[in-house]
Design a protein around this motif. Structure first.
Motif, short mmCIF file in Angstrom:
data_model
loop_
_atom_site.label_atom_id
_atom_site.label_comp_id
_atom_site.label_asym_id
_atom_site.label_seq_id
_atom_site.Cartn_x
_atom_site.Cartn_y
_atom_site.Cartn_z
N GLN A 1 -7.71 -10.79 3.23
CA GLN A 1 -6.90 -10.40 4.39
C GLN A 1 -5.73 -9.49 3.97
O GLN A 1 -5.42 -8.52 4.65
CB GLN A 1 -6.38 -11.63 5.12
CG GLN A 1 -7.45 -12.34 5.91
CD GLN A 1 -6.89 -13.50 6.71
OE1 GLN A 1 -6.10 -14.29 6.21
NE2 GLN A 1 -7.31 -13.59 7.97
N THR A 2 -5.12 -9.81 2.84
CA THR A 2 -4.03 -8.99 2.31
C THR A 2 -4.56 -7.60 1.95
O THR A 2 -3.95 -6.58 2.28
CB THR A 2 -3.39 -9.65 1.08
OG1 THR A 2 -2.89 -10.94 1.46
CG2 THR A 2 -2.27 -8.81 0.50
N ASP A 3 -5.71 -7.58 1.25
CA ASP A 3 -6.33 -6.29 0.89
C ASP A 3 -6.64 -5.46 2.13
O ASP A 3 -6.42 -4.25 2.14
CB ASP A 3 -7.63 -6.52 0.09
CG ASP A 3 -7.39 -7.13 -1.28
OD1 ASP A 3 -6.23 -7.18 -1.73
OD2 ASP A 3 -8.38 -7.56 -1.91
N LEU A 4 -7.12 -6.12 3.16
CA LEU A 4 -7.46 -5.44 4.40
C LEU A 4 -6.21 -4.83 5.04
O LEU A 4 -6.22 -3.68 5.49
CB LEU A 4 -8.14 -6.41 5.36
CG LEU A 4 -8.74 -5.83 6.63
CD1 LEU A 4 -9.78 -4.77 6.31
CD2 LEU A 4 -9.38 -6.93 7.46
N THR A 5 -5.12 -5.57 5.04
CA THR A 5 -3.86 -5.07 5.58
C THR A 5 -3.40 -3.84 4.81
O THR A 5 -2.96 -2.84 5.41
CB THR A 5 -2.78 -6.16 5.53
OG1 THR A 5 -3.23 -7.29 6.28
CG2 THR A 5 -1.46 -5.68 6.07
N ILE A 6 -3.50 -3.88 3.50
CA ILE A 6 -3.10 -2.75 2.65
C ILE A 6 -3.97 -1.53 2.96
O ILE A 6 -3.47 -0.41 3.08
CB ILE A 6 -3.18 -3.13 1.16
CG1 ILE A 6 -2.09 -4.15 0.82
CG2 ILE A 6 -3.08 -1.90 0.26
CD1 ILE A 6 -2.25 -4.83 -0.53
N LEU A 7 -5.28 -1.75 3.10
CA LEU A 7 -6.19 -0.64 3.39
C LEU A 7 -5.91 -0.02 4.76
O LEU A 7 -5.93 1.21 4.91
CB LEU A 7 -7.64 -1.11 3.29
CG LEU A 7 -8.16 -1.39 1.89
CD1 LEU A 7 -9.50 -2.12 1.94
CD2 LEU A 7 -8.28 -0.10 1.08
N VAL A 8 -5.66 -0.85 5.75
CA VAL A 8 -5.37 -0.33 7.09
C VAL A 8 -4.06 0.48 7.06
O VAL A 8 -3.96 1.54 7.68
CB VAL A 8 -5.29 -1.49 8.12
CG1 VAL A 8 -4.71 -1.02 9.44
CG2 VAL A 8 -6.68 -2.09 8.32
#
Length: 121
Positions: free
Chosen positions: A16-23
């Motif tokens: 979820q953290t990785d996804l936030t960074i990517l977005v």
């Protein structure tokens, strides 16, 4: 089973953290794309007599129009490529996140069922 739950929960949170960074990254790239597209539109309105300046450190230096236009086109291509790459990473991370979420649901269900069968004394 509890340690497995904690491991998968930690992996899920990381995804979820990785996804936030990517977005976030995609948002920044889209802003850069928009800026460079505006510059390209402005360049289309220039005549041969107009001078283009480029910041080099604290100094404005004249730049050749053809070179400036080429630089903007190159930047646009690069940014579009990066957006595609980041969107691919987002899609992959979303899929991984969904798999982890499903694993968490199964483990939590198993824990609840075992607690119902064997209530604490």
């Amino acid at each position: 089973m509890e340690s497995t739950l904690q491991e998968i929960s930690a992996e899920y949170q990381k995804l979820q953290t990785d996804l936030t960074i990517l977005v976030d990254k995609r948002t920044r790239l889209e802003a850069q794309l928009s800026e460079n597209e505006m510059v390209k539109k402005e360049f289309a309105n220039l005549t041969a007599n107009n001078t283009i300046y480029k910041f080099i450190g604290p100094v404005l230096v004249p730049q050749d129009q053809a070179e400036a236009k080429s630089n903007v086109e190159t930047r646009l291509e690069f940014i579009r490529g990066e957006i595609k790459r980041v969107e691919s990473q987002i899609k992959e991370t979303e899929q991984q996140t969904e798999k982890k979420r499903a694993e968490l649901v199964v483990i939590q269900t198993n824990i609840r069922q075992s607690q119902l069968k064997n209530p604490p004394a």
